[in-house]
Motif scaffolding. Sequence first.
Motif, PDB file in Angstrom:
ATOM      1  N   THR A 156       0.820  -1.213   0.000  1.00 55.38           N
ATOM      2  CA  THR A 156       0.000   0.000   0.000  1.00 55.38           C
ATOM      3  C   THR A 156       0.854   1.264   0.000  1.00 55.38           C
ATOM      4  N   ASP A 157       2.101   1.126   0.436  1.00 58.24           N
ATOM      5  CA  ASP A 157       2.990   2.290   0.379  1.00 58.24           C
ATOM      6  C   ASP A 157       4.363   1.855  -0.130  1.00 58.24           C
ATOM      7  N   SER A 158       5.277   2.799  -0.198  1.00 59.83           N
ATOM      8  CA  SER A 158       6.577   2.506  -0.805  1.00 59.83           C
ATOM      9  C   SER A 158       7.671   2.302   0.245  1.00 59.83           C
ATOM     10  N   LYS A 159       7.262   1.985   1.462  1.00 60.87           N
ATOM     11  CA  LYS A 159       8.258   1.812   2.526  1.00 60.87           C
ATOM     12  C   LYS A 159       9.298   0.741   2.183  1.00 60.87           C
ATOM     13  N   VAL A 160       8.787  -0.401   1.781  1.00 63.81           N
ATOM     14  CA  VAL A 160       9.690  -1.519   1.485  1.00 63.81           C
ATOM     15  C   VAL A 160      10.628  -1.158   0.330  1.00 63.81           C
ATOM     16  N   LEU A 161      10.018  -0.586  -0.700  1.00 64.14           N
ATOM     17  CA  LEU A 161      10.812  -0.190  -1.872  1.00 64.14           C
ATOM     18  C   LEU A 161      11.875   0.837  -1.488  1.00 64.14           C
ATOM     19  N   ASP A 162      11.463   1.839  -0.716  1.00 60.70           N
ATOM     20  CA  ASP A 162      12.411   2.880  -0.294  1.00 60.70           C
ATOM     21  C   ASP A 162      13.553   2.282   0.511  1.00 60.70           C
ATOM     22  N   ALA A 163      13.215   1.367   1.384  1.00 65.70           N
ATOM     23  CA  ALA A 163      14.240   0.733   2.214  1.00 65.70           C
ATOM     24  C   ALA A 163      15.252  -0.007   1.338  1.00 65.70           C
ATOM     25  N   ALA A 164      14.714  -0.706   0.349  1.00 71.66           N
ATOM     26  CA  ALA A 164      15.593  -1.450  -0.553  1.00 71.66           C
ATOM     27  C   ALA A 164      16.494  -0.489  -1.335  1.00 71.66           C
ATOM     28  N   ARG A 165      15.896   0.600  -1.790  1.00 71.15           N
ATOM     29  CA  ARG A 165      16.687   1.598  -2.536  1.00 71.15           C
ATOM     30  C   ARG A 165      17.840   2.105  -1.683  1.00 71.15           C
ATOM     31  N   ALA A 166      17.528   2.430  -0.451  1.00 72.59           N
ATOM     32  CA  ALA A 166      18.551   2.930   0.464  1.00 72.59           C
ATOM     33  C   ALA A 166      19.633   1.879   0.682  1.00 72.59           C
ATOM     34  N   ALA A 167      19.191   0.666   0.909  1.00 69.92           N
ATOM     35  CA  ALA A 167      20.141  -0.411   1.161  1.00 69.92           C
ATOM     36  C   ALA A 167      21.052  -0.623  -0.034  1.00 69.92           C
ATOM     37  N   GLU A 181      21.847   1.533  -2.323  1.00 66.72           N
ATOM     38  CA  GLU A 181      22.785   2.647  -2.416  1.00 66.72           C
ATOM     39  C   GLU A 181      24.025   2.304  -1.621  1.00 66.72           C
ATOM     40  N   GLY A 182      23.792   1.845  -0.407  1.00 63.72           N
ATOM     41  CA  GLY A 182      24.893   1.462   0.453  1.00 63.72           C
ATOM     42  C   GLY A 182      25.759   0.393  -0.179  1.00 63.72           C
ATOM     43  N   THR A 183      25.116  -0.512  -0.876  1.00 58.10           N
ATOM     44  CA  THR A 183      25.847  -1.621  -1.476  1.00 58.10           C
ATOM     45  C   THR A 183      26.927  -1.150  -2.432  1.00 58.10           C
ATOM     46  N   ILE A 184      26.576  -0.140  -3.195  1.00 58.88           N
ATOM     47  CA  ILE A 184      27.525   0.364  -4.183  1.00 58.88           C
ATOM     48  C   ILE A 184      28.818   0.821  -3.509  1.00 58.88           C
ATOM     49  N   ASP A 185      28.669   1.474  -2.365  1.00 59.67           N
ATOM     50  CA  ASP A 185      29.843   1.932  -1.635  1.00 59.67           C
ATOM     51  C   ASP A 185      30.624   0.757  -1.056  1.00 59.67           C
ATOM     52  N   THR A 186      29.960   0.086  -0.130  1.00 59.20           N
ATOM     53  CA  THR A 186      30.634  -0.981   0.604  1.00 59.20           C
ATOM     54  C   THR A 186      31.036  -2.138  -0.298  1.00 59.20           C
ATOM     55  N   GLY A 187      30.348  -2.246  -1.410  1.00 60.47           N
ATOM     56  CA  GLY A 187      30.749  -3.294  -2.337  1.00 60.47           C
ATOM     57  C   GLY A 187      30.026  -4.601  -2.135  1.00 60.47           C
ATOM     58  N   LYS A 188      29.708  -4.932  -0.913  1.00 57.72           N
ATOM     59  CA  LYS A 188      29.034  -6.203  -0.721  1.00 57.72           C
ATOM     60  C   LYS A 188      28.405  -6.370   0.657  1.00 57.72           C
ATOM     61  N   THR A 189      28.513  -5.365   1.451  1.00 59.83           N
ATOM     62  CA  THR A 189      28.018  -5.437   2.817  1.00 59.83           C
ATOM     63  C   THR A 189      26.534  -5.790   2.898  1.00 59.83           C
ATOM     64  N   VAL A 190      25.740  -5.080   2.145  1.00 62.65           N
ATOM     65  CA  VAL A 190      24.304  -5.126   2.334  1.00 62.65           C
ATOM     66  C   VAL A 190      23.651  -6.393   1.835  1.00 62.65           C
ATOM     67  N   ARG A 191      24.340  -7.495   2.023  1.00 58.78           N
ATOM     68  CA  ARG A 191      23.734  -8.781   1.688  1.00 58.78           C
ATOM     69  C   ARG A 191      22.582  -9.082   2.640  1.00 58.78           C
TER      70      ARG A 191
END
Lengths: 244, 244
Positions: free
Chosen positions: A198-209, A211-221
């Motif tokens: 019903t909202d974009s909370k899950v999607l937003d969380a994934a987007r944020a996560a 983003e982090g992945t690109i930096d850390t390279g692999k952390t956000v598994r």
Amino acid sequence: MVNMRSARPEDATAAARIRDAAIARFGAHGYERTTVREIARDAGVSAALVIHHYGSKDGLREACDEWLVAELIEEKAMTAGPAIAETMQRWLDDTEQFQHFIDYFATMLAAGGEGGNRLFDRLLRETATMLEHGVEAGAMHPSSDPEIRALMITINGLAPLLLREQLTRVLGTPFGSAAAARRMTLPTLELYTDGLYTDSKVLDAARAALEGTIDTGKTVRSDKGAGNPNQDPDPPHPSSDISP
Amino acid sequence: MVNMRSARPEDATAAARIRDAAIARFGAHGYERTTVREIARDAGVSAALVIHHYGSKDGLREACDEWLVAELIEEKAMTAGPAIAETMQRWLDDTEQFQHFIDYFATMLAAGGEGGNRLFDRLLRETATMLEHGVEAGAMHPSSDPEIRALMITINGLAPLLLREQLTRVLGTPFGSAAAARRMTLPTLELYTDGLYTDSKVLDAARAALEGTIDTGKTVRSDKGAGNPNQDPDPPHPSSDISP
DNA sequence: GTCTATATAATGATAGAC
DNA sequence: GTCTATCATTATATAGAC
């Protein structure tokens, strides 16, 4: 070489009858569980003739693959438009007659051989093109990754075919039947129209996560799943999602 | 009877090693293409011992089914919560180690035998429960047919697993890898959040058509597909949708 | 093109020693 | 529990007549 076009009738050439029988057997019971003798019997010929025409059991399989792919794809050639989808629809509109083709088609895709790959690629391209047109026309949402979206939608579209046994069992009506189609239409279209969340909370969380992945390279598994509703954020989330 | 718990190590009991080897072979190459001798060789025992322990090749298969279902389901027993989904996730987080299980699991579902049915039913129930909770919490849209929606979402969730070969081929990264997960997350969540269509034209058309169906009883078979975005209304529509 | 043998090679399963 | 040796069956594929 052996390629005589055939109709269903009993009067087709022996080579064609053999191939038709093979498609039916292979589709119904799989390649390995089917014997050359069974095919020969179904076609009303000797086992030796099967080998004579197709060289080997595996040669027969390849001939079946090629014939079915041609039947499904090249028939309408490059007349533009979703050729496969239309053919498939024709098959599904008369499951009685085309059951063998549908089963063999599913077997090919699951086995993932030469022919299966060609078919899948073709389906994927058709889907991608359709999505592009849909977006251009404003009828469909654009995607952050159109290529992968097309892939996911193609896979989802094939899922009921591959799991038709489970589908039939749960639904109580045979795959391809009008009753099954009636029952599945609305829920599927609802999902494709309103989505699930019903909202974009899950999607937003994934987007944020991510983003982090690109930096850390692999952390956000830790964002588990893979993009299914099977995410962590918040309470309930689909569990069926096995896909990564 | 034969049911000794086993770890991966080489020191497990022979019966356990045999079963582990069988799961690996069956999952990788299918049941019929795997021979008792191969399994025996992998397990470092004689072919006769395989039969001695499991009665027959088919007995061995059943033992594998049961063991894997237990491993996947009954381990966490009824501790509430999505047991299967969590176990699956653990597997996917370490595809290196659990590849065999994943493959065997997919094989079971596709084959649709005794064990496959039990697994599917369990997955379906988990999904349905999760959706109910999601709707109650207001996080997910209600459905006009919750049962079938759960079925469709379950099937869609399994689709990448069954088509993992195609997925891997197109994606270029192996199924279950972090890279694959990263790539698939966003498009899938976008679909589950915003849907595909920008308006409800297609859905409305289907609703109207199905209303008519109830009266006429079977006329409106013309609404093709089955609920996939593969509907007629308007120009472009997904062609991959084979499902009825 | 089509058949009736038949060759050849696996496979699942058994017997019986240790 | 585990092995070696072997059986019985079945499968694909071939040879050669018609």
